[in-house]
Design an enzyme around this catalytic site. Structure first.
Site, mmCIF file in Angstrom:
data_model
loop_
_atom_site.group_PDB
_atom_site.id
_atom_site.type_symbol
_atom_site.label_atom_id
_atom_site.label_comp_id
_atom_site.label_asym_id
_atom_site.label_seq_id
_atom_site.Cartn_x
_atom_site.Cartn_y
_atom_site.Cartn_z
ATOM 1 N N ARG A 106 18.087 30.867 83.031
ATOM 2 C CA ARG A 106 19.065 31.776 82.409
ATOM 3 C C ARG A 106 18.349 32.535 81.287
ATOM 4 O O ARG A 106 18.259 32.044 80.161
ATOM 5 C CB ARG A 106 20.242 30.978 81.836
ATOM 6 C CG ARG A 106 20.953 30.137 82.875
ATOM 7 C CD ARG A 106 22.089 29.328 82.309
ATOM 8 N NE ARG A 106 22.476 28.316 83.262
ATOM 9 C CZ ARG A 106 23.217 28.532 84.353
ATOM 10 N NH1 ARG A 106 23.691 29.737 84.592
ATOM 11 N NH2 ARG A 106 23.494 27.556 85.190
ATOM 12 N N CYS B 129 27.047 29.595 86.468
ATOM 13 C CA CYS B 129 26.743 31.021 86.652
ATOM 14 C C CYS B 129 28.014 31.848 86.792
ATOM 15 O O CYS B 129 28.098 32.969 86.285
ATOM 16 C CB CYS B 129 25.874 31.230 87.894
ATOM 17 S SG CYS B 129 24.278 30.427 87.786
#
Ligand code: BEZ
Length: 219
Positions: free
Chosen positions: A132, A55
């Site tokens: 995601r 991330c």
């Protein structure tokens, strides 16, 4: 023991749907989707968790290429199921450690309201972290393209920018885009819908023609 796969039916926004409106707390204050300027695209993406490695690379990628999104008239909007305090600490930490500043709003979706609304919470992947996702929302607030990636594979920023530009080129010129299209490449003349259009494709002077249904031109 094998993991039980849940098969509940969830309503998820799809391509062509109106982007569901919401109000949310972000690192830039409270925002409402419907308050975004009427001429802007919105690139709305989720990440699984603050202070995690993949991330951090992805969010840094968005931050470092923010000017390219701006050049395409697009605003960045992030989300994860973390508190605003975690977001602030992470943004500050990454800035201190790497000099990269996440200068775009990140939703603190601690009650999972927005992630559920957008199908970003996919329980067989994780019950507590968003996958995601990337939603490409056009100026009319219509969802035009959706990407979903699992927790363990990071996205590709070139591809995110490529499809954003591709949607805009397609809209502006009424064309379709072939495999691996990038700016400057030939584009596809939409296949004919009637005999007259078919004859036009056959007779027309185009840059590349395989047959009437696969014709390319340069913009
Ligand atoms: C990561 O961003 O590195 C990550 C986040 C959640 C699960 C696995 C990896």
């Amino acid at each position: 023991m094998e993991q039980e796969i849940k098969q509940e039916v969830t309503v998820m926004p799809r391509i062509g749907d109106k982007a569901p409106d919401f109000e949310a707390v972000t690192t830039k204050g409270v925002i409402r989707l419907s308050d975004y300027a009427k001429d802007k695209w919105i690139v709305f993406f989720s990440h699984p968790a603050d202070f995690t490695p993949v991330c951090t690379t992805e969010m840094s990628g968005f931050a470092q290429r923010k000017s390219e999104f701006e050049a395409l008239n697009a605003e960045l909007l992030g989300l994860s199921i973390d508190s605003i305090h975690a977001h602030l600490a992470w943004v500050n930490n990454v800035k201190e450690k790497t000099g990269v500043y996440f200068d775009f709003p990140i939703i603190a979706d601690i009650d999972m309201k927005v992630s559920k609304l957008y199908g970003m919470l996919q329980p067989n992947e994780s019950e507590t972290a968003a996958v995601r996702a990337v939603f490409f929302i056009d100026p009319k607030k219509t969802i035009r393209l959706i990407m979903y990636y699992p927790l363990n594979v990071g996205r590709n920023m070139d591809e995110i920018l490529r499809v954003l530009e591709g949607l805009q080129v397609s809209d502006a010129n009424g064309v379709a885009l072939p495999l691996n299209w990038k700016k400057g490449d030939k584009v596809i003349v939409p296949p004919p819908k009637n005999l007259e259009e078919m004859q036009e494709r056959i007779d027309g002077d185009y840059d590349e023609k395989i047959d009437f249904y696969l014709v390319k031109k340069t913009l």
